[in-house]
Write an enzyme that holds these catalytic residues in place. Sequence first.
Site: not given
Length: 495
Positions: A192, A268, A302, A399
Amino acid sequence: MTTATARHDTARAWTELLRWVPTGSLVGGAWTEAGSGRSIDVLDPATEERIATVPDGTVDDALAAVDAASGSLEAWSRTSPRHRGEVLRRAFVLMTERAEDIARLMTLENGKALPDARGEAAYAAEFFRWYSEEAVRNVGEVMTAPSGANRILVTRRPIGVALLITPWNFPAAMLTRKIGPALAAGCTVVCKPASETPLTALAIGRILEEAGVPPGVVNIVPSRRSGELARALLADERVRKLSFTGSTEVGRTLLAQAADTVVSCSMELGGNAPFVVFADADLDAAVEGAMVAKMRNGGEACTAANRFYVETPVAERFSEMLAARMGALRMGRGLDEGVQLGPLVNAPSRDKVRELVDDVRAEGASAIVGGEDPQGTGYFYPATVLAGVPPKSSLLRTEIFGPVAPVVSFSDEDEAVAMANDTEYGLASYVYTGDLGRGLRVAEAIETGMVGLNRGLVSDPAAPFGGVKQSGLGREGGHDGMLEYLEQKYIATSW
Ligand code: NAP
């Protein structure tokens, strides 16, 4: 370039790719085009123009993909490891031949500058090569029980059907980093991809088909109804593995859902990487590393350096040097030659970065370079260096996922480590120092799964990639990556 010219170029680039990039979902070896049902518009973030439409997969489509993956599991898991390795090797060769097309496709749907996209296309193909080599290394163990009465045999079996959910920031590499080890281990998969970037995933599906992956082994269902789909698939007892790359927030939800059917999870998740520079570091090398750690993928990584902690005597100098490099980057449409910084992926991402910068300025920080929101078409935000950021600013806990570098000074090693660890995340970190002993000491003390020591890049297909704390569970890449798709079987015997 005018907006009209950029739109013309987008249309031309897409028409060229359309010759081989599918725009349907892949289930059981059949491609299903967008029909009368709902569809997903794929946009070019540089022009905000629609480049393609793909079907918006339903729960029934996803369950049909599980049927296909489940139906092909036994035959695929019984193929020889050498055969699976050779299929993956062909996928590596085909992906390498198509690398430029894949790079242009990623730039079209994600916005990243072509040099970043080219880097990702090569990196992504490497996972197929690495796991073509690992496929034949599914080793077990034999030992004599301590009592001497019997033997302990341990074998590793494919875990079964795997659900792979991937983000938009590395649309090729995040997928090949999962499909490579899953196929090598003998698993079948339902993928997906992120709704912003389904085309790259579909192109990889085509390559795998051409490489000889049998129908049903790899299924790809783009869908905007991710929550609904994931819930239904995790409730289906045939799905035994979930490998997710994305935000920590969504990761937490999926872990809770996976608990009901006790599905094995590899996660992750988000990061908040500190980049620590000691006064004894080679400052030129530190700035060079900072450019990679911060600006690869325009900051949408990331592993991106999210907070710069610099020892007081060199903080001002480092900030100026970094600002000079960041300010010199050419921002523009990623497909244009010479562009080093493309747009962010969508309007909410751009708005979030803008708000974070505005908020920290209100707290007293100042922009040495950047910080001005360019008006006009496309989700652009300039490379920005912020000085005077208060150490307790909420920016340092968020973030950023954009081209913004906040700099904070520190006075000693203990303070640097405490600041670096002041976060729920623990994915990557970077340390620059001329003292190897200190570098290793700090690398051990920082709570992250990966550390770049005098290096601004940690990603490597041969290395175990992953986080600690709330940045994830498990590892991708390296030898460990395939173990995530295998489960142990212990046989007690005597002879
Ligand atoms: P995201 O919003 O968590 O989405 C990631 C994927 O999950 C997409 O395919 C998304 O589909 C799907 N999704 C969203 N909500 C879901 C739900 N309730 N149930 C199941 N699936 C759901 O993350 P993103 O914004 O795409 O990516 C950025 C994040 O990924 C950052 O936090 C970044 O740090 C992290 N990341 C981590 C790594 C790593 O290796 N640790 C690597 C790359 C990125 P839709 O697109 O349809 O919403």
